[in-house]
Design a protein around this motif. Structure first.
Motif, short mmCIF file in Angstrom:
data_model
loop_
_atom_site.label_atom_id
_atom_site.label_comp_id
_atom_site.label_asym_id
_atom_site.label_seq_id
_atom_site.Cartn_x
_atom_site.Cartn_y
_atom_site.Cartn_z
N GLU A 15 100.10 -25.92 65.99
CA GLU A 15 100.75 -26.27 67.25
C GLU A 15 102.06 -26.99 66.91
O GLU A 15 102.07 -27.85 66.02
CB GLU A 15 99.86 -27.23 68.05
N LEU A 18 101.91 -30.81 66.72
CA LEU A 18 100.95 -31.47 65.82
C LEU A 18 101.73 -32.30 64.80
O LEU A 18 102.65 -31.79 64.16
CB LEU A 18 100.09 -30.42 65.11
N TRP A 22 98.98 -34.32 59.89
CA TRP A 22 97.73 -33.55 59.98
C TRP A 22 97.93 -32.13 59.47
O TRP A 22 96.97 -31.49 59.01
CB TRP A 22 97.19 -33.57 61.41
N ARG A 25 97.57 -32.88 55.68
CA ARG A 25 96.23 -33.32 55.25
C ARG A 25 95.13 -32.33 55.62
O ARG A 25 94.28 -32.00 54.79
CB ARG A 25 95.88 -34.68 55.89
N ASP A 26 95.15 -31.87 56.87
CA ASP A 26 94.00 -31.11 57.37
C ASP A 26 94.19 -29.60 57.24
O ASP A 26 93.25 -28.88 56.92
CB ASP A 26 93.72 -31.46 58.84
N LEU A 27 95.41 -29.13 57.50
CA LEU A 27 95.62 -27.67 57.43
C LEU A 27 95.93 -27.22 56.01
O LEU A 27 95.53 -26.13 55.61
CB LEU A 27 96.74 -27.26 58.39
N LEU A 28 96.65 -28.04 55.25
CA LEU A 28 97.05 -27.63 53.89
C LEU A 28 96.23 -28.30 52.79
O LEU A 28 96.35 -27.93 51.62
CB LEU A 28 98.53 -27.95 53.68
N GLY A 29 95.43 -29.30 53.13
CA GLY A 29 94.63 -29.97 52.10
C GLY A 29 95.44 -30.81 51.15
O GLY A 29 94.98 -31.15 50.05
N THR A 31 96.23 -34.15 50.52
CA THR A 31 95.70 -35.40 51.06
C THR A 31 96.33 -36.65 50.46
O THR A 31 95.87 -37.77 50.74
CB THR A 31 94.18 -35.45 50.88
N PHE A 35 96.64 -41.48 56.30
CA PHE A 35 96.63 -41.92 57.70
C PHE A 35 96.31 -43.42 57.75
O PHE A 35 95.37 -43.87 57.08
CB PHE A 35 95.55 -41.15 58.47
N MET A 39 100.80 -44.58 64.77
CA MET A 39 101.87 -45.06 65.66
C MET A 39 103.12 -45.50 64.90
O MET A 39 103.91 -46.28 65.41
CB MET A 39 101.37 -46.25 66.48
#
Lengths: 154, 769
Positions: A15, A18, A22, A25-29, A31, A35, A39
């Motif tokens: 998206e 996004l 993320w 970290r989350d889609l591409l790994g 890390t 986080f 903010m």
């Protein structure tokens, strides 16, 4: 969309709003970028976008398309990044270490514009990065040591 | 278990088994409660690691392997959260092993206390409890390698000697490397503990030396280090949870349709209802599972939840403070008394009173609570940044309804712990969510808001102090009332007094030389989750006592250091039992008396090093405080520079510290540097407030912690060398924190004449213009 991360072109489906954090970290790994607050208050997620330190937790990924993104996994390929990573280890800066990726990224951005930073420069550049373990005095020393080393190798 | 303990368990609504677990898991935290001294009952007391679940293991076959390639792998069974245990513990083994540190690898143990011994990483006790067992592991393995070499050469074992990763036969000059000997040595019997030849301290290569880089340094600075938030699988799902904002609350009803339709969302589901006891259970709520944490966070905003707040929905921390203050001015349960305080007050020429307040404080670990779980063919795997691996394993098993043997807990690095990550609610959440996703890997991440809204907070406390002083300014009578909800309330909600471990943190065991003294603990109840925060009840107790001593010194017009030393009295070793402290951090009162000589020495050292007595311009000054906790002695001098607007700058802090023998002095220094920053942070800004049962602080803009531009540039740590290695070790991770807040406030007084009795300081130093 296509992203330029650490000198590689990476295609990702995400998206547009996004946060980059993320995507990394989350889609591409990837890390290494952490986080901490969501903010832009703690700096744990700091990455370089076209050399500028930005908080990836509030940065919509669409805004980074076509720009050069550098993360902790790639910062060691720059002279300043490598010097910082070396100084961090020599001074044993980290305690838990969780915030240190963000600290190093902020410091790397600082050294690009201020190769020989004063204490005030360090305060200005680094006060957006929280370390709950309290490694600030050692971070300050490590930035100065890295700056000194980078200056000598020029 | 004694009958007394049975009574205690029953009266607090705990099952016998639950009681025993909690009793042990907290290192005897509930040992003395309601005036019942369980330790004195039928069971013979067990001290140190022996008093912990599963005690210690010293089998070298469990903790180390030597490869054919010569690489030594040392297993660390305690959790790394910045205190340096993954460096310090292997250093001990490597030293006794005569291993070359550059050929040592470190491996983290999963949760398995039957195999490794106790793994609860809290209470500042890893090195204290495991120095000796780790030394025995290393020495036994070294002797097995020597034995293997002697067999290879067919010479008496006494003729060979291990030196730096090799075994030598000096007579013939022959050498065999550890790698060459590994296979043969591994087949030999492990020598009995009584036959081990341990090194003498002058033979140590690494222990006590420092200068070793931390083992995770390279991974940390290159982004490779694996924290609990980092495990990643291609088919992984990512979750956040909307939790009941009030302790004990539940979901009345919710509408998750909009959230379920949001981009990336895979599932919306209700979390289990709350249970009467908080313990480490997940809170009631609604979970969003999505294809990224960011998507889950965005979708959570679309949830419509109606909460049933339950009994704590009226909790208001300002009202609660007023009620605690009321209690503090009335007699409470007497927990220690000597002489005759009332008549001494009557005959004293002057009495002084003061009341101190410390609010709830949140841990705010930089890595928020988080965990990953997956289930394959009934085998549950959890990756968690946990300080309590075994408790995590057992609690995950219980919540999933499986046997603990079918649960593997991989202990990752902890992005900060400070006591928060002793409570594995986040790991249980991940496991429940993986179960709901048919075993698919799920990562649950707490946002910072979740963390600050649902922490197991540091208790809130009102401390009332009264002293009778003579014409010479000396204290003739001392009354201290400590009012604070107990952390035992998460296990036994009706607990309304501080339990033994809380009393024993600088309150009941205060060692000052005062003839008439009474310590009271009025009732207090809890309305949010109370947990242990780095140095726990020592924070309010030290703040009150060390601030009050400064007030008494000022009243007597005496130098604070001199006054404090006089109050401590002559060097002597005090049996903690004589102070009614039957807990003593779970350690033997003979081995660990309260040593006022060591307390005096840290005061004298820090004063001298900090240049105590220096004259400053108005607005600048030094403040002193000292505190004994976790069997270590700490004193601090804080320097402040306060501008016309009342902005407090701390240019320098000196700390003197005596923890007995020092295994890795470099990490001891770093822990104390960190304790200074954390102590300043909580004193200046740290506060969680409640309205309608809800924490009012959302993120770091409302819950401030110290930043680079506010931190002292100059922190000087002065370590007191131990007489020798027969001295028992004290703790390191926590005892640096308690003296900092009072030393800071005493410095503010020295600089401005303004006395601060309520934390956080915020703008209290602002000067009247």
């Amino acid at each position: 969309m296509e992203l330029q991360i650490n000198d590689q072109t990476i295609t990702v489906v995400a998206e547009p709003d996004l946060p980059l954090l993320w995507v990394l970290r989350d889609l591409l790994g990837m890390t290494g970028t952490k986080f901490g607050c969501g903010m832009a208050l703690c700096g744990a997620c700091t990455v370089l976008v076209d050399g500028v330190a930005l908080r990836s937790c509030v940065l919509p990924v669409a805004q980074t398309a076509g720009k050069k993104i550098t993360t902790i996994e790639g910062v060691g390929t720059t002279a300043a990044g490598a010097a910082l990573q070396g100084a961090w280890q020599q001074i044993n800066v980290p305690q838990c270490g969780y915030c240190q990726a963000g600290q190093i990224m902020s410091a790397a951005a600082l050294l690009q514009v201020k190769p020989d930073p004063t204490d005030a420069d360090i305060d200005a550049a680094m006060s957006g990065n929280i370390c709950r373990c309290g490694t600030y005095p050692r971070i300050r020393s490590a930035i100065k040591q890295a700056a000194h080393q980078a200056g000598q190798t020029k | 278990m004694s009958a007394v303990a049975d009574d205690f368990a029953a009266s607090h609504g705990l099952s016998r088994r639950e009681f025993l677990r909690q009793l042990q898991a907290l290192g005897g935290l509930l040992l003395v409660a309601d005036g019942v001294h369980i330790a004195k009952a039928a069971d013979a007391p067990k001290y140190g690691a022996d008093g912990m679940p599963h005690g210690t293991v010293d089998n070298p076959l469990v903790f180390l392997t030597v490869g054919d390639d010569g690489w030594v792998t040392i297993v660390v069974h305690r959790s790394e959260m910045g205190q340096g245990v993954r460096t310090g513990m292997p250093l001990i083994v490597a030293d006794e092993l005569e291993a070359d540190w550059s050929r040592v690898r470190v491996q983290q143990a999963p949760a398995d206390e039957e195999k490794y011994g106790n793994q609860d990483t809290d209470g500042s006790r890893s090195t204290r409890h495991f120095l000796d067992p780790m030394r025995r592991c290393g020495a036994a393995a070294r002797m097995m390698l020597e034995q293997a070499a002697a067999l290879s050469w067919n010479v008496p074992p006494a003729e060979v000697r291990a030196v730096n990763h090799e075994v030598l036969h000096e007579k013939t000059g022959r050498k065999l490397s550890y790698g060459t000997l590994a296979k043969r040595a591994a087949k030999l019997p492990v020598p009995a503990a009584s036959t081990l030849r341990l090194k003498t301290s002058d033979q140590f290569r690494y222990v006590g030396k420092g200068g070793v880089p931390i083992v995770d340094g390279h991974d940390i600075v290159t982004g490779k280090a694996q924290y609990g938030i980092d495990p990643w699988f291609k088919d992984m799902s990512f979750a956040v949870i909307a939790r009941s904002p009030v302790l004990g609350g539940s979901v009345k009803q919710f509408d998750g349709n909009a959230a379920a339709a949001a981009p990336g969302v895979q599932k919306v589901l209700q979390m289990p209802a709350p249970v009467p006891k908080a313990t480490f259970h997940p809170l009631a709520g609604v979970a969003i599972i999505a294809n990224s944490t960011g998507a889950a966070i965005a979708a959570r905003k679309l949830l419509k939840i109606e909460w049933d707040d339950g009994a704590n929905g009226s909790y208001d921390s300002a009202d609660y403070r007023a009620s605690m203050q009321e209690s503090a001015h009335k007699p409470g349960k007497v927990v220690r008394e000597s002489g005759n305080v009332d008549s001494a007050f009557q005959s004293a020429p002057k009495t002084l009173e003061a009341e101190y307040y410390i609010p709830h404080i949140a841990h705010a670990t930089m890595e928020p609570p988080c965990a990953v779980a997956r289930i394959i063919a009934g085998q549950v795997e959890v990756w968690a940044p946990t300080q309590a691996p075994q408790v995590t394993r057992e609690d995950v098993a219980k919540h999933l309804g499986v046997a603990a043997q079918n649960v593997t807990v991989h202990v990752t690095l902890l992005g900060g712990g400070f006591g928060r990550k002793s409570k594995p609610d986040f790991a249980i959440e991940a496991a429940l969510l993986s179960q709901a996703m048919d075993g698919r890997p799920v990562k649950v991440t707490w946002t910072r808001e979740d963390d600050l809204h649902h922490d197991f907070l540091h208790t809130v406390s009102v401390e009332y102090m009264k002293a009778g002083v003579g014409a010479d300014g000396k204290v003739s009578a001392w009354l201290h009332r400590s009012v604070a909800p107990s952390l035992a309330t998460i296990f036994a909600p009706n607990t309304n007094h501080e339990v033994g471990a809380e009393l024993g943190m600088g309150f009941i065991n205060m060692p000052y030389d005062i003839p008439n003294l009474r310590l009271e603990n009025p009732e207090a109840s809890a309305h949010c989750r109370i947990g242990w925060f780095r140095s726990v009840s020592n924070i309010p107790h030290a703040f009150a006592v060390q601030s009050f001593v400064s007030e008494l010194a000022a009243n007597a017009n005496k130098d604070h250091r001199d006054y404090l030393l006089e109050l401590i009295g002559p060097a002597r070793k005090i049996d903690p039992n004589s102070l009614q402290d039957h807990w003593n951090h779970g350690e033997s009162p003979q081995r660990y008396p309260v040593d006022t000589g060591r307390l005096r020495r840290v005061v004298e050292t820090v004063a001298q090093e900090a240049g105590w007595g220096k004259k400053f311009a108005p607005g600048r000054g030094l403040g002193l405080a000292a505190h004994y906790s976790f069997l270590s002695y700490a004193a601090a001098v804080v320097e402040v520079d306060i501008d016309a607007q009342g902005l407090i700058v701390v240019p320098r802090v000196d700390v003197a510290f005596d923890c007995g023998p020092q295994v890795n002095p470099e990490r001891i220094r770093s822990q104390l540097e960190g304790a200074v920053i954390m102590g300043l942070s909580l004193a200046l800004y740290g506060e969680i407030t409640f309205k309608k049962g809800r924490s009012q602080q959302d993120n770091f803009h409302q819950y401030r912690v110290m930043r680079m531009n506010e931190a002292p540039a100059d922190i000087r740590v002065h370590l007191i060398p131990a007489a020798d290695w027969t001295m028992p070790l004290g703790g390191v991770g926590e005892p640096g924190v308690p003296p900092i807040a009072p030393a800071l406030c005493n410095a503010v007084f020295a600089a401005t004449g303004k006395r601060i009795r309520s934390l956080p300081i915020k703008d209290q130093a602002k000067r009247a213009t």
